[in-house]
Design a protein around this motif. Structure first.
Motif, PDB file in Angstrom:
ATOM      1  N   SER A 105     -50.480 -41.159 -33.029  1.00  0.00           N
ATOM      2  CA  SER A 105     -50.393 -40.940 -31.586  1.00  0.00           C
ATOM      3  C   SER A 105     -51.292 -41.872 -30.791  1.00  0.00           C
ATOM      4  CB  SER A 105     -50.748 -39.484 -31.252  1.00  0.00           C
ATOM      5  OG  SER A 105     -52.076 -39.200 -31.672  1.00  0.00           O
TER       6      SER A 105
ATOM      7  N   SER B 242     -45.558 -42.421 -26.908  1.00  0.00           N
ATOM      8  CA  SER B 242     -44.837 -41.199 -27.265  1.00  0.00           C
ATOM      9  C   SER B 242     -43.438 -41.484 -27.760  1.00  0.00           C
ATOM     10  CB  SER B 242     -44.793 -40.267 -26.058  1.00  0.00           C
ATOM     11  OG  SER B 242     -46.101 -39.841 -25.721  1.00  0.00           O
TER      12      SER B 242
ATOM     13  N   HIS C 126     -44.493 -33.325 -26.556  1.00  0.00           N
ATOM     14  CA  HIS C 126     -45.922 -33.019 -26.474  1.00  0.00           C
ATOM     15  C   HIS C 126     -46.175 -31.518 -26.596  1.00  0.00           C
ATOM     16  CE1 HIS C 126     -47.532 -36.997 -25.758  1.00  0.00           C
ATOM     17  NE2 HIS C 126     -46.581 -37.233 -24.866  1.00  0.00           N
TER      18      HIS C 126
END
Length: 330
Positions: free
Chosen positions: A47, A52, A182
């Motif tokens: 990450s 993303s 997320h």
């Protein structure tokens, strides 16, 4: 025929660009769905380095690989990514003329998606193998390419490959799904709810996942024969060669028979027949006066693959025969 590895490919189709649509979670969805921990750990560990959407692409690859996503598109065609701007990648093309010791060049006619053609020439190795590469870059045409190979006026094979948008092109991923991603990372939604979101994207063709279901062909060799054979008789060793589970005609076979001292007793070279078989028969010399172990080393070469197997057998003589020292007859 390709000597290429199997490939998992993700193509993001931007059919919902700019959409603010957000999926409502189905509370009736079974909560038994569980994404393996290593997949989530892998996404979390990357990450920091990746954004993303790149993490989402990696995640989709893993979920597709373990079969947690339905309605993926299977293809028997090798799919290549369009390289990033300024970079070059290569499509490997290889095959076999099934003729040992020939010289010359194989002609490769590459028909592009717009039906224009490009001709390549590649030399033949002594084993009958040939191989070359076709370069692609960010300007290469997307779509299906047809490759026809020819040698001495005879067509050898026709194969296909495809070039598509790079897996790093994530423009088609909706912003609402990044938020959902997320939530999943932060354990705000369950694995089952997250899979439902992904399935929604696939079922509505917001993203399309392509999986190359063409397995990487493997060269296989099995060797059969008598493990105990009398001197002075004919001994037959049969090799069966397959490539991608199909019989191989024209595979180069070398058979060497040695004793414990690694002295070579007999050598033979040849090719497998149309059933993928290579049969070697020889008469065991009468010089063996006791029980002796011999070794047959069978080596096979086909396209860019090769392997060797050991076949062990014993030679004996019968008590009472001339010059036979079998125990009990000394």
């Amino acid at each position: 025929m390709f000597g290429l590895i199997a490939m998992l490919f993700i193509s993001i189709i931007s059919l919902a660009a700019g959409s603010n649509e957000q999926l409502l979670l189905d509370n009736t969805l079974s909560q038994s769905v569980e994404i393996p921990k290593w997949i989530k750990d892998n996404v979390q560990n990357h990450s920091i380095q990746n954004n993303s959407k790149q993490n989402i692409i990696s995640l989709l690859e893993n979920l597709s690989n373990i079969g947690m996503i339905k309605n993926v598109v299977h293809t028997q065609m090798q799919i290549y990514d369009i390289p990033p701007k300024g970079e070059i990648d290569f499509v490997s093309i290889s095959g076999n003329v099934n003729e040992y010791g020939r010289s010359g060049f194989v002609t490769l006619e590459i028909q592009k998606p717009d039906n224009t053609k490009e001709i390549l020439y590649t030399p033949i190795l002594e084993t009958g193998l040939y191989s070359t590469v076709f370069s692609i870059n960010d300007q290469s045409q997307k779509g299906t390419y047809r490759v026809a190979s020819e040698f001495n006026g005879k067509q050898l094979s026709v194969i296909y490959f495809s070039i598509a948008d790079t897996v790093n092109d994530s423009k088609g991923i909706p912003s609402w799904f990044v938020t959902t991603f997320h939530w999943w990372i932060d354990d705000k939604i369950t694995d089952a709810e997250f899979i439902q979101n992904i399935q929604y994207l696939i079922d509505n063709k917001i993203i399309i996942i392509f999986i190359n279901s063409q397995t990487t062909p493997e060269l296989e060799l099995s060797v059969e024969g008598q493990h105990l054979v009398r001197r002075g008789t004919t001994h037959t060793i049969t090799s069966h060669i397959t490539y991608g589970e199909k019989p191989v005609e024209g595979a180069r076979v070398t058979l060497t028979i040695e004793d414990y001292d690694e002295d070579i007793i007999r050598e033979f070279n040849g090719f497998s027949d149309n059933y993928g078989k290579f049969v070697f028969s020889w008469e065991i010399p009468k010089k063996y006066d006791d029980l002796e172990t011999l070794f047959a080393y069978v080596s096979v070469t086909y396209e860019d693959s090769s392997l060797t197997k050991l076949f062990k057998f014993q030679v004996y003589c019968l008590p009472g025969e001339s010059n036979c020292k079998i125990d009990g007859n000394r």
